[in-house]
Design a protein around this motif. Structure first.
Motif, PDB file in Angstrom:
ATOM      1  N   GLN A 184       0.831  -1.191   0.000  1.00  0.00           N
ATOM      2  CA  GLN A 184       0.000   0.000   0.000  1.00  0.00           C
ATOM      3  C   GLN A 184       0.870   1.247   0.000  1.00  0.00           C
ATOM      4  OE1 GLN A 184      -3.294  -0.346  -0.394  1.00  0.00           O
ATOM      5  NE2 GLN A 184      -2.915  -2.561  -0.405  1.00  0.00           N
ATOM      6  N   ALA A 185       0.266   2.376  -0.414  1.00  0.00           N
ATOM      7  CA  ALA A 185       1.012   3.633  -0.527  1.00  0.00           C
ATOM      8  C   ALA A 185       1.593   4.068   0.812  1.00  0.00           C
ATOM      9  CB  ALA A 185       0.093   4.724  -1.096  1.00  0.00           C
ATOM     10  N   ASP A 186       0.814   3.934   1.892  1.00  0.00           N
ATOM     11  CA  ASP A 186       1.314   4.359   3.201  1.00  0.00           C
ATOM     12  C   ASP A 186       2.485   3.497   3.656  1.00  0.00           C
ATOM     13  OD1 ASP A 186      -0.288   2.142   3.447  1.00  0.00           O
ATOM     14  OD2 ASP A 186      -1.130   2.728   5.379  1.00  0.00           O
ATOM     15  N   SER A 187       2.460   2.191   3.297  1.00  0.00           N
ATOM     16  CA  SER A 187       3.578   1.306   3.662  1.00  0.00           C
ATOM     17  C   SER A 187       4.855   1.708   2.936  1.00  0.00           C
ATOM     18  CB  SER A 187       3.237  -0.148   3.324  1.00  0.00           C
ATOM     19  OG  SER A 187       2.125  -0.590   4.049  1.00  0.00           O
ATOM     20  N   LEU A 192      10.224   4.688   2.774  1.00  0.00           N
ATOM     21  CA  LEU A 192      11.049   5.793   2.286  1.00  0.00           C
ATOM     22  C   LEU A 192      11.499   6.690   3.426  1.00  0.00           C
ATOM     23  CD1 LEU A 192       9.060   6.735  -0.958  1.00  0.00           C
ATOM     24  CD2 LEU A 192      11.328   5.686  -0.841  1.00  0.00           C
ATOM     25  N   GLU A 193      10.601   6.988   4.362  1.00  0.00           N
ATOM     26  CA  GLU A 193      10.959   7.836   5.499  1.00  0.00           C
ATOM     27  C   GLU A 193      11.995   7.144   6.376  1.00  0.00           C
ATOM     28  OE1 GLU A 193       7.250   8.613   7.381  1.00  0.00           O
ATOM     29  OE2 GLU A 193       6.541   9.984   5.810  1.00  0.00           O
ATOM     30  N   GLN A 195      14.108   4.909   5.331  1.00  0.00           N
ATOM     31  CA  GLN A 195      15.339   4.839   4.564  1.00  0.00           C
ATOM     32  C   GLN A 195      16.116   6.152   4.622  1.00  0.00           C
ATOM     33  OE1 GLN A 195      16.066   6.331   1.306  1.00  0.00           O
ATOM     34  NE2 GLN A 195      18.088   5.335   1.262  1.00  0.00           N
ATOM     35  N   LYS A 196      15.415   7.270   4.632  1.00  0.00           N
ATOM     36  CA  LYS A 196      16.082   8.570   4.716  1.00  0.00           C
ATOM     37  C   LYS A 196      16.845   8.701   6.030  1.00  0.00           C
ATOM     38  CE  LYS A 196      12.917  11.181   1.752  1.00  0.00           C
ATOM     39  NZ  LYS A 196      11.885  12.252   1.719  1.00  0.00           N
ATOM     40  N   ILE A 197      16.288   8.133   7.076  1.00  0.00           N
ATOM     41  CA  ILE A 197      16.927   8.236   8.395  1.00  0.00           C
ATOM     42  C   ILE A 197      18.052   7.219   8.538  1.00  0.00           C
ATOM     43  CG2 ILE A 197      16.527   8.026  10.877  1.00  0.00           C
ATOM     44  CD1 ILE A 197      13.620   8.897  10.345  1.00  0.00           C
ATOM     45  N   GLU A 198      17.774   5.964   8.165  1.00  0.00           N
ATOM     46  CA  GLU A 198      18.728   4.884   8.408  1.00  0.00           C
ATOM     47  C   GLU A 198      19.600   4.564   7.199  1.00  0.00           C
ATOM     48  OE1 GLU A 198      16.674   1.488   9.909  1.00  0.00           O
ATOM     49  OE2 GLU A 198      15.502   2.649  11.361  1.00  0.00           O
ATOM     50  N   HIS A 199      19.299   5.148   6.032  1.00  0.00           N
ATOM     51  CA  HIS A 199      20.031   4.920   4.775  1.00  0.00           C
ATOM     52  C   HIS A 199      19.818   3.499   4.261  1.00  0.00           C
ATOM     53  CE1 HIS A 199      22.755   6.007   1.623  1.00  0.00           C
ATOM     54  NE2 HIS A 199      23.545   4.974   1.889  1.00  0.00           N
ATOM     55  N   ASN A 200      20.171   2.498   5.065  1.00  0.00           N
ATOM     56  CA  ASN A 200      19.927   1.100   4.693  1.00  0.00           C
ATOM     57  C   ASN A 200      18.821   0.530   5.583  1.00  0.00           C
ATOM     58  OD1 ASN A 200      22.056   1.294   2.924  1.00  0.00           O
ATOM     59  ND2 ASN A 200      23.537   0.371   4.322  1.00  0.00           N
ATOM     60  N   LEU A 201      17.925  -0.242   5.003  1.00  0.00           N
ATOM     61  CA  LEU A 201      16.900  -0.927   5.780  1.00  0.00           C
ATOM     62  C   LEU A 201      17.269  -2.396   5.876  1.00  0.00           C
ATOM     63  CD1 LEU A 201      13.597   0.577   4.313  1.00  0.00           C
ATOM     64  CD2 LEU A 201      14.959   1.390   6.227  1.00  0.00           C
ATOM     65  N   LYS A 202      17.077  -2.991   7.042  1.00  0.00           N
ATOM     66  CA  LYS A 202      17.461  -4.382   7.228  1.00  0.00           C
ATOM     67  C   LYS A 202      16.364  -5.137   7.973  1.00  0.00           C
ATOM     68  CE  LYS A 202      21.269  -7.352   8.747  1.00  0.00           C
ATOM     69  NZ  LYS A 202      22.612  -7.393   9.366  1.00  0.00           N
ATOM     70  N   ASN A 203      15.853  -6.185   7.331  1.00  0.00           N
ATOM     71  CA  ASN A 203      14.899  -7.117   7.928  1.00  0.00           C
ATOM     72  C   ASN A 203      13.680  -6.430   8.538  1.00  0.00           C
ATOM     73  OD1 ASN A 203      16.503  -9.302   7.199  1.00  0.00           O
ATOM     74  ND2 ASN A 203      17.563  -9.361   9.169  1.00  0.00           N
ATOM     75  N   VAL A 204      13.056  -5.564   7.720  1.00  0.00           N
ATOM     76  CA  VAL A 204      11.795  -4.964   8.121  1.00  0.00           C
ATOM     77  C   VAL A 204      10.675  -5.946   7.765  1.00  0.00           C
ATOM     78  CG1 VAL A 204      10.220  -3.024   7.805  1.00  0.00           C
ATOM     79  CG2 VAL A 204      12.695  -2.644   7.720  1.00  0.00           C
ATOM     80  N   GLU A 205       9.824  -6.268   8.719  1.00  0.00           N
ATOM     81  CA  GLU A 205       8.759  -7.237   8.451  1.00  0.00           C
ATOM     82  C   GLU A 205       7.591  -6.550   7.748  1.00  0.00           C
ATOM     83  OE1 GLU A 205       6.125 -10.541  10.897  1.00  0.00           O
ATOM     84  OE2 GLU A 205       8.166 -10.049  11.559  1.00  0.00           O
ATOM     85  N   LEU A 206       7.224  -7.099   6.588  1.00  0.00           N
ATOM     86  CA  LEU A 206       6.135  -6.546   5.776  1.00  0.00           C
ATOM     87  C   LEU A 206       5.190  -7.667   5.360  1.00  0.00           C
ATOM     88  CD1 LEU A 206       7.890  -4.182   3.192  1.00  0.00           C
ATOM     89  CD2 LEU A 206       6.516  -3.478   5.147  1.00  0.00           C
ATOM     90  N   ASP A 207       3.963  -7.280   5.040  1.00  0.00           N
ATOM     91  CA  ASP A 207       3.018  -8.200   4.420  1.00  0.00           C
ATOM     92  C   ASP A 207       2.903  -7.853   2.943  1.00  0.00           C
ATOM     93  OD1 ASP A 207       2.424  -9.723   6.623  1.00  0.00           O
ATOM     94  OD2 ASP A 207       0.764  -8.465   7.276  1.00  0.00           O
ATOM     95  N   ILE A 208       3.282  -8.812   2.065  1.00  0.00           N
ATOM     96  CA  ILE A 208       3.228  -8.610   0.623  1.00  0.00           C
ATOM     97  C   ILE A 208       1.906  -9.170   0.087  1.00  0.00           C
ATOM     98  CG2 ILE A 208       4.260  -9.265  -1.585  1.00  0.00           C
ATOM     99  CD1 ILE A 208       5.892  -7.231  -0.074  1.00  0.00           C
ATOM    100  N   SER A 221      14.666  -5.936   3.077  1.00  0.00           N
ATOM    101  CA  SER A 221      15.878  -5.118   3.262  1.00  0.00           C
ATOM    102  C   SER A 221      16.077  -4.257   2.021  1.00  0.00           C
ATOM    103  CB  SER A 221      17.107  -6.009   3.492  1.00  0.00           C
ATOM    104  OG  SER A 221      16.934  -6.817   4.649  1.00  0.00           O
ATOM    105  N   TRP A 222      16.646  -3.037   2.218  1.00  0.00           N
ATOM    106  CA  TRP A 222      16.770  -2.055   1.137  1.00  0.00           C
ATOM    107  C   TRP A 222      18.149  -1.412   1.196  1.00  0.00           C
ATOM    108  CZ3 TRP A 222      12.372   2.120   0.391  1.00  0.00           C
ATOM    109  CH2 TRP A 222      11.879   2.030  -0.921  1.00  0.00           C
ATOM    110  N   VAL A 223      18.897  -1.430   0.083  1.00  0.00           N
ATOM    111  CA  VAL A 223      20.220  -0.787   0.014  1.00  0.00           C
ATOM    112  C   VAL A 223      20.281   0.079  -1.242  1.00  0.00           C
ATOM    113  CG1 VAL A 223      22.710  -1.156  -0.141  1.00  0.00           C
ATOM    114  CG2 VAL A 223      21.308  -2.715   1.227  1.00  0.00           C
ATOM    115  N   PRO A 224      20.660   1.376  -1.147  1.00  0.00           N
ATOM    116  CA  PRO A 224      20.755   2.232  -2.344  1.00  0.00           C
ATOM    117  C   PRO A 224      22.059   2.002  -3.105  1.00  0.00           C
ATOM    118  CG  PRO A 224      21.266   3.515  -0.379  1.00  0.00           C
ATOM    119  CD  PRO A 224      20.896   2.143   0.102  1.00  0.00           C
ATOM    120  N   ILE A 225      22.001   2.047  -4.445  1.00  0.00           N
ATOM    121  CA  ILE A 225      23.197   1.970  -5.280  1.00  0.00           C
ATOM    122  C   ILE A 225      23.075   3.031  -6.382  1.00  0.00           C
ATOM    123  CG2 ILE A 225      23.594  -0.490  -4.866  1.00  0.00           C
ATOM    124  CD1 ILE A 225      22.385  -1.029  -7.654  1.00  0.00           C
ATOM    125  N   GLU A 226      24.230   3.456  -6.924  1.00  0.00           N
ATOM    126  CA  GLU A 226      24.263   4.445  -8.009  1.00  0.00           C
ATOM    127  C   GLU A 226      24.488   3.736  -9.338  1.00  0.00           C
ATOM    128  OE1 GLU A 226      23.763   7.767  -7.883  1.00  0.00           O
ATOM    129  OE2 GLU A 226      23.292   7.600  -5.740  1.00  0.00           O
TER     130      GLU A 226
END
Length: 627
Positions: A184-187, A192-193, A195-208, A221-226
């Motif tokens: 969902q959009a709010d999820s 994104l919010e 990620q801005k604070i922590e830069h990398n996200l690790k093992n966030v539990e989500l329902d897909i 988990s989310w890691v930015p690359i260029e």
């Protein structure tokens, strides 16, 4: 002087060519080598004398059929510059690659040869690295997805991501998770919010939310690359659906273990309640002469034994106690189940029974067979919400060697076949393949544990039988259960075990039990049967009494589950006082491992609670007369 200067200048020029790292070839129009510098000679793996003045075909037979020769020929013919690559090997046999640049001149062609072996090796290593990366990316058991940060569009996804999301790769690439309805959009905004604070996200539990409505809990988990000066997010998605299911099963198992502990305590107390009742009924039977009262005593005795069987069944489920088997007619169990369930089932469900007159018996635990039939009936009821027919068919059946190939676990021989059929909704092949799995259920949360059919399988296998199920959607379900037959048993044989009451001859018995009613009724029954009895409420009191009457006490009966001093401790002390003393241990919660420990503690015999006066007297007689 002019000639010498010109010759000196040419010598300097050729020395400069010899010092070049690139190979230099001059080839005439007749394909003869006019000049080769040192690098070129080294590349050909020939000597200068073997090359100069000779044609390429003489030096390298068959070269006219190769691509490099065709390129040289074209350069001469069309007077154009060409560049091509040539692979060969060095003197040590290692592969080598050269880039050949060919330029025409009036007398032939000039060939410059550049060693590009290292570049080729680097390119090959890069290709192999890309292959390895592709294999890791594409076939990783973890979902991997690359998306653009600015608009969330997917750049690439692997197979596991496609499985979790429920879409094909081409359906995902170029679209966003919001467009696909994966999250969902709010999820996504929260991600994104974060990620801005922590830069990398690790093992966030989500329902897909995958295609078709299925929900997959995942660790995200989310890691930015260029990439090309633009930020992309590399996401790893671990499907934890199975892990969640196992965790839930473990919680259920923990609850079952708690229930098992609670059941053990309840069984212990209930056995202490039933024991005096069953012994008192034995005394009443001796004094009742009226036929009507005798029937009442018989009814009470049957029901008290049935209660004891149910308690034992609870303990079997909770702790895995051994079941007690005896010859049994399945038809008798079915009659009892129908009488029990018919008043409680909806009126629009009818019962049908079909039993032959000459039906073989089976060796079985009646309570467990009762449990099997009840489980199947409850499932059939739930499959017929609009009503229907529940049918029971029993027949003698002979399993041949050929039949065993169709039924895993079957052995050739005589069986009693029980068929339980309903006219309900039936099952799909997918559901049918899972119905015997522990905790699998199609019922709503809170309306089923998923243990019913799993226990049915366990009980049938424990009785050395096997089962089969046939079901189609909309066509009902039929369970076929095969129990090994004991055809030698007379059909009129009663299912109750009768025990001969053996009278005492004034022997003194020390009876130890923390339950006052058990002590009182047991003492009355034993004294009425010719024994003398002294009683103790716990192990400490028993030690004192035995110390006073050790020369007179012939036998000790002790409860093994007592406060202050338990039975095992009492037995150890009594054995030190008299190693030849006859001791009977008694308990209502002795499963197989504990029973083995009790036997090793020093008792001569074991008496399972609850017990009748006849059983008590029989165990006492056998213990006193042990050699």
């Amino acid at each position: 002087m002019e000639f010498n200067a010109k010759q000196s200048s040419e010598n300097i020029f050729y020395r400069m060519l010899d010092d070049l790292a690139e190979g230099v070839y001059l080839i005439g129009l007749d394909w003869r080598y006019l000049y080769l510098n040192k690098t070129a000679i080294g590349q050909t793996r020939r000597t200068k004398e073997e090359l100069l003045g000779k044609t390429m075909m003489e030096c390298f037979p068959g070269i006219e059929h190769t691509a490099p020769y065709q390129s040289l020929q074209r350069c001469m013919r069309e007077k154009i510059e060409l560049t091509f690559e040539q692979s060969t090997s060095k003197e040590n046999g290692t592969p080598a690659w050269y880039e050949m640049r060919v330029e025409p001149f009036q007398e032939g062609v000039l060939v410059l040869s550049f060693d590009i072996t290292e570049r080729k090796r680097a390119e090959q290593a890069l290709r192999e690295s890309e292959k390895r990366f592709f294999a890791v990316f594409q076939y990783s058991p973890t979902g991997i997805a690359i998306s653009r940060l600015t608009d969330g569009k997917f750049l690439d996804v692997n197979e596991e991501t496609c499985r979790i999301y429920g879409y094909k790769r081409e359906e995902i690439i170029g679209r966003t998770s919001l467009e696909l309805g994966i999250i969902q959009a709010d999820s996504r905004q929260k991600l994104l919010e974060k990620q801005k604070i922590e830069h990398n996200l690790k093992n966030v539990e989500l329902d897909i939310n995958s295609r078709g409505g299925a929900i997959h809990p995942v660790l995200f988990s989310w890691v930015p690359i260029e990439i090309n000066h633009e930020t992309y997010m590399v996401a790893t998605i671990v499907d934890i659906t199975e892990r969640k299911r196992i965790d839930e099963q473990n919680l259920r198992l923990q609850r079952l273990e708690s229930v098992g502990s609670l059941a053990g305590g309840i069984v212990h107390d209930m056995n202490n309640i039933l024991s005096p009742m069953m012994m008192a009924l034995g005394r009443l039977r001796q004094n009742v002469t009226d036929a009507g009262d005798q029937k009442l005593v018989d009814m009470l005795e049957r029901n008290s034994k049935r209660a004891a069987e149910l308690l034992r069944q609870i303990l079997t489920f909770a702790r895995g106690s051994e079941s007690k088997r005896s010859p049994l007619k399945i038809s008798l169990v079915l009659d009892e189940v129908v009488k029990l369930l018919k008043p409680t089932f909806p009126a629009n469900i009818s019962f049908q029974k079909n039993f032959p007159k000459s039906l073989w018996s089976i060796s079985a635990d009646a309570t467990q067979i009762h449990q099997v039939v009840v489980n199947l009936c409850v499932n059939a009821r739930d499959a017929m919400p609009q009503g229907g027919t529940l049918s029971f068919d029993v027949e003698n059946f002979s399993v041949t060697e050929h039949d065993t190939r169709m039924f895993p676990g079957a052995k050739p021989g005589l069986y009693v076949l029980l068929k339980v059929s309903d006219t309900g909704t039936g099952m799909s092949s997918e559901v049918k393949s899972k119905i015997f799995d522990p905790f699998f259920t199609t019922k709503e949360v809170g309306k089923g544990t998923g243990l019913g059919l799993s226990m049915v399988t366990s009980i049938v296998q424990a009785h050395e039988g096997f089962l089969d199920v046939h079901s189609e959607l909309g066509e009902g379900t039929q369970f076929k259960i095969y129990f090994p037959a004991i055809a030698s048993v007379d059909a009129t044989q009663e299912q109750q075990e009768t025990l001969e009451a053996v009278q005492g001859n004034g022997e003194l018995i020390l009876l130890v039990d923390d339950d006052a009613i058990v002590r009182e009724i047991a003492m009355i029954s034993l004294e009425a049967s010719g024994y003398k009895v002294i009683i103790a409420a716990d192990g400490t009191e028993a030690v004192g009494l035995y110390g006073q009457r050790s020369g007179d006490v012939r036998l000790v009966i002790t409860d093994m589950d007592m406060p202050i001093m338990d039975g095992a401790s009492l037995v150890r002390i009594l054995r030190k006082m008299n190693s030849n003393l006859h001791i009977i241990g008694s308990s209502g919660t002795a499963d197989k491992p504990r029973l083995k420990k009790l036997e090793e503690s020093g008792i001569n015999s074991f008496l399972a609670k609850p017990y009748t006066t006849e059983i008590l007297l029989k165990v006492i007689y056998e213990t006193l007369h042990q050699k």
